[in-house]
Design a protein around this motif. Structure first.
Motif, PDB file in Angstrom:
ATOM      1  N   ASN A 142       6.112   0.900  -0.496  1.00 32.30           N
ATOM      2  CA  ASN A 142       6.554   2.272  -0.745  1.00 32.30           C
ATOM      3  C   ASN A 142       7.713   2.648   0.180  1.00 32.30           C
ATOM      4  OD1 ASN A 142       6.140   5.425  -0.074  1.00 32.30           O
ATOM      5  ND2 ASN A 142       5.526   5.019  -2.167  1.00 32.30           N
ATOM      6  N   ASP A 183      -2.442  -5.536  -5.643  1.00 29.80           N
ATOM      7  CA  ASP A 183      -2.059  -4.658  -6.755  1.00 29.80           C
ATOM      8  C   ASP A 183      -1.433  -3.354  -6.279  1.00 29.80           C
ATOM      9  OD1 ASP A 183      -3.213  -6.504  -8.460  1.00 29.80           O
ATOM     10  OD2 ASP A 183      -5.183  -5.553  -8.282  1.00 29.80           O
ATOM     11  N   ASN A 184      -1.617  -3.033  -5.009  1.00 30.38           N
ATOM     12  CA  ASN A 184      -1.318  -1.671  -4.578  1.00 30.38           C
ATOM     13  C   ASN A 184      -0.148  -1.548  -3.618  1.00 30.38           C
ATOM     14  OD1 ASN A 184      -3.531  -0.762  -6.036  1.00 30.38           O
ATOM     15  ND2 ASN A 184      -4.908  -1.224  -4.329  1.00 30.38           N
ATOM     16  N   SER A 207       2.947  -1.183  -3.739  1.00 33.60           N
ATOM     17  CA  SER A 207       3.979  -0.160  -3.909  1.00 33.60           C
ATOM     18  C   SER A 207       3.468   1.244  -3.634  1.00 33.60           C
ATOM     19  CB  SER A 207       4.578  -0.248  -5.312  1.00 33.60           C
ATOM     20  OG  SER A 207       3.562  -0.263  -6.257  1.00 33.60           O
ATOM     21  N   SER A 208       2.162   1.402  -3.429  1.00 24.10           N
ATOM     22  CA  SER A 208       1.641   2.721  -3.043  1.00 24.10           C
ATOM     23  C   SER A 208       1.514   2.859  -1.543  1.00 24.10           C
ATOM     24  CB  SER A 208       0.256   2.950  -3.633  1.00 24.10           C
ATOM     25  OG  SER A 208       0.299   2.951  -5.015  1.00 24.10           O
ATOM     26  N   VAL A 209       1.672   1.766  -0.825  1.00 21.19           N
ATOM     27  CA  VAL A 209       1.408   1.795   0.612  1.00 21.19           C
ATOM     28  C   VAL A 209       2.689   2.157   1.362  1.00 21.19           C
ATOM     29  CG1 VAL A 209       0.630   0.458   2.589  1.00 21.19           C
ATOM     30  CG2 VAL A 209      -0.398   0.077   0.357  1.00 21.19           C
TER      31      VAL A 209
END
Lengths: 283, 439
Positions: B198, B254-255, B257-259
């Motif tokens: 992110n 999987d996550n 790009s949210s971090v």
């Protein structure tokens, strides 16, 4: 009476605005000397696909925000309008998000939506452990949701006040004629709220157009993932204060002003707001 | 027909229209004007002002020590949060409100100031005690424009020893090892490489290393010196291909790009055992020591250089990252001598070096072997020696691309990196987009 207000508005509104328009015609990196650029910034901004993508996202935020916020705010307003202790308590609770700063809201939601350590990590809520802010398809809608969370209380308050202005005689007469709650809502409440709706909608639409801080914080200052949440105000900030192209950023800012001004004028004209017709003729 | 205003006070349509427009205007202008208000830097006639980041507590001690010895020409230190510090400094320089001494990352942003004539070159005698490869980031046209102000920050690969042992994985030595490790860790249901995508710049670290290994350090050195056509070099495409291969293989979970890095989640994934490895600057060691002291004490933290790429043109020992932060001198300062005294005798002096070593950070000063040998904590000593040797043995120390390039290219770089990572653009498009942005 209006003189001090106009003076302040001129000093802090019109003068900087004129500065931005002029700066939009120059070349300036924020450090060196300012050079005349004519319309070079404008042709660059208008030819850049990124500008149009950002404008598209802005319009999308605007439209979806309106569609989401208006029904919820209206429903909450209807719920809060009758007097009662419990309703007053709920009204206070609903109002809370409006008291928080956008940065605090942004950081809080960012932490809550973290798929590994946020609410998605709670047992039973694993379906929430999605990359809501990380997926290019979902990020914009997540941002719109958080914006709605922040601003629905304000618009609910507008509607609540609007509903309290409606004379009870109208409802009593309708009840005598045998109108049910739904009919009364559709034929009395909604028409009587016309101007409240215009006010609320104008604030919502123009507000979304310039919305910046929450998007900035939620996307880590980048308008990401990729450029999925890079709305026009954020694109302006990045151009001006990260790429240090003040001329081009000013052109984008002018574009925003023109767009916002046109929108609010259009709103007031289309809605007949300026004609000041009464909704209570004969009362 | 009676005409009743809905709410009594604002009867004139014109005033309403003005107010509606005012709402729009103030909102837009508020935005346009944001960021222009820097603190004024008034100081006594002979005193100096200095700006740095608020996490630089050891640097602050050097100012305190200087002020104690020089009550006549005190330095007034102002500390700022990391976010937007660069913007603040830039605006302050634009408005002639800049501090006498300022903290920066060297590279392209500092060069912007040098080109605009805002920074004074420093005498060579004051700067030859620092590690030469580090000084390159503050050297423009054979002149030095900054002194290093804190520890070396190459990017290294951290790993959780327990998680890797559970999955039967050795710390990867080559890129193929890395791919194999990713598969095994994924099968164990842990995130192989925790990444705060992110924030975008952590993703860039992969591209920097992959290009350095693939095409050698010269490719980016050419780009940084202004040859944007080098973005179209085949090795740039290949580096992007490898980044996308890693992402496709599920290396980042999987996550990613949210971090966001600032929230500390990517670090937490590593020490909570939810991730096997992470690629980050050496400052991560201090972050881990602060957030999870037991993890460090139990000896569960491992670290190694970025894997080599057999068949690539680059050298396996090369490193990328931030050589150091720098303190530079505003050319319009009224008391240059006082600033030079501070640079010479207080910045990274003996007690400063000890303080940095105590905090797990290696300052870019020559000949630290004896000091390293004297460090008491064995965990820290191992780490400090690792970083010191890594830098000493590196044939090249490439400054992070987002710092090395002129500031108008930093955003296209980060955006295209993110798009490449998300596979929104093809590996070849990355180079095409960047060469267009740089020309």
């Amino acid at each position: 009476m209006a003189a001090p207000a106009l003076l302040l508005f001129g000093l802090f509104g019109l003068v900087p605005l004129a500065g931005v328009v002029v700066l939009g015609l120059t070349r300036w990196d924020g450090l060196g000397s300012i050079g005349w650029a004519g319309f070079a910034n404008w042709s660059a901004v208008l030819a850049d696909g990124a500008t149009w993508q950002a404008l598209g996202l802005t319009v999308k935020v605007m439209a979806v925000s309106w569609l989401v916020q208006t029904p919820i705010a209206l429903a909450l307003g209807v719920f809060q309008a009758p007097r009662g202790r419990l309703r007053a308590l709920f009204a206070v609770l609903f109002f809370l998000p409006l008291l928080l700063s956008a940065v605090a809201i942004g950081l809080t939601w960012q932490a809550l939506l973290d798929p590994s350590f946020g609410i998605g990590a709670t047992p039973g809520l694993h379906w929430l452990a999605e990359p809501l802010l990380g997926s290019p398809d979902l990020a914009l809608y997540t941002v719109i949701f958080v914006i709605a969370w922040q601003f629905v209380p304000f618009h609910a308050l507008l509607y609540q006040a609007g509903i309290r202005q409606i004379p009870t005689a109208l409802y009593e007469a309708a009840a005598l004629d045998g109108a049910g709650p739904v009919t009364r809502f559709l034929h009395i409440t909604v028409p009587q709220l016309k101007y409240t709706m215009v006010t609320s909608s104008t604030l919502m639409l123009v507000g979304s157009l310039t919305y910046f801080d929450l998007v900035f914080v939620l996307s880590g200052g980048t308008g990401g993932p990729g450029t999925a949440t890079r709305v026009l105000p954020l694109a302006m900030y990045i151009t001006g204060f990260q790429a240090h192209d003040m001329g081009r950023a000013s052109a984008v800012a002018t574009l925003l002003v023109v767009f916002g001004l046109g929108l609010s004028l259009l709103m007031t004209r289309l809605s007949g707001f300026t004609r000041m017709d009464s909704q209570q003729e004969g009362m | 027909m009676r005409r009743i205003p809905v709410d009594g006070n604002l009867t004139s349509p014109r005033i309403r229209r003005v107010i509606a427009s005012a709402v729009t205007l103030t909102a837009a202008i508020g935005l346009a004007a944001c960021g222009t208000s820097g603190p004024s830097t008034t100081s006594s006639a002979k005193g100096l002002t200095m700006w740095a980041l608020s996490d630089q507590t050891i640097l602050k001690d050097s100012v305190d020590a200087y002020n104690k010895d020089h009550p006549e020409t005190k330095i007034t230190l102002q500390l700022f949060a990391n976010d937007d510090y660069k913007q603040k400094l830039r605006v302050a320089f634009g408005a002639d409100q800049a501090p006498d001494i300022f903290f920066s990352w060297g590279g392209g942003a500092l060069d912007d100031y040098v080109k605009a004539g805002k920074v004074d070159a420093l005498p060579a005698a004051d700067t030859d005690r620092f590690t030469p490869s580090v000084m390159q980031s503050a050297t423009f046209g054979d002149k030095v424009y900054g002194v290093p102000a804190n520890g070396l920050a190459p990017v290294v690969l951290y790993y959780n020893k327990k998680v890797l042992a559970d999955a039967g994985v050795e710390p990867p030595k080559t890129y193929d090892d890395l791919l194999a490790a990713v598969k095994k860790l994924k099968a164990k249901d842990v995130v192989p490489l925790s990444l705060a995508a992110n924030s975008k710049w952590p993703t860039l670290m992969y591209l920097e290393y992959l290009l350095d290994r693939e095409g050698g350090s010269q490719v980016f050195t050419d780009i940084a010196s202004g040859d944007a056509s080098k973005w179209k070099d085949a090795s740039v495409t290949k580096a992007n291909q490898r980044l996308q291969d890693l992402a496709k293989a599920g290396a980042f979970g999987d996550n990613a790009s949210s971090v966001s890095y600032d929230q500390g989640a990517s670090t937490a994934l590593l020490y909570t055992g939810k991730a096997g490895m992470t690629l980050m600057g050496t400052w991560e060691y201090a972050n881990i020591a602060k957030a999870a002291p037991d993890f460090l004490k139990d000896g569960d933290l491992g670290y190694t250089a970025f894997p080599s790429l057999p068949g690539g043109a680059g050298e396996a020992d090369s490193i990328v990252g931030n050589p150091s932060n720098f303190l530079s001198l505003n050319s319009s300062t009224k008391n240059k001598d006082a600033a030079l005294t501070y640079f010479k005798d207080y910045v990274l002096n003996d007690s400063q070096v000890d303080a940095y070593l105590g905090a797990g950070s290696v300052p870019p000063v020559k000949g630290l072997e004896s000091k390293l040998a004297a460090v008491k904590s064995s965990t820290d000593k191992e780490w400090l020696t690792f970083v010191y040797d890594l830098v000493q043995n590196a044939p090249g120390f490439q400054l992070s691309w987002d710092q090395a390039l002129p500031s108008d290219q930093a955003d296209p770089l980060l955006t295209n990196t993110d798009k490449s990572f998300l596979r929104e653009i093809s590996p070849a498009e990355f180079g095409e987009n960047m060469s267009r942005a740089g020309s």
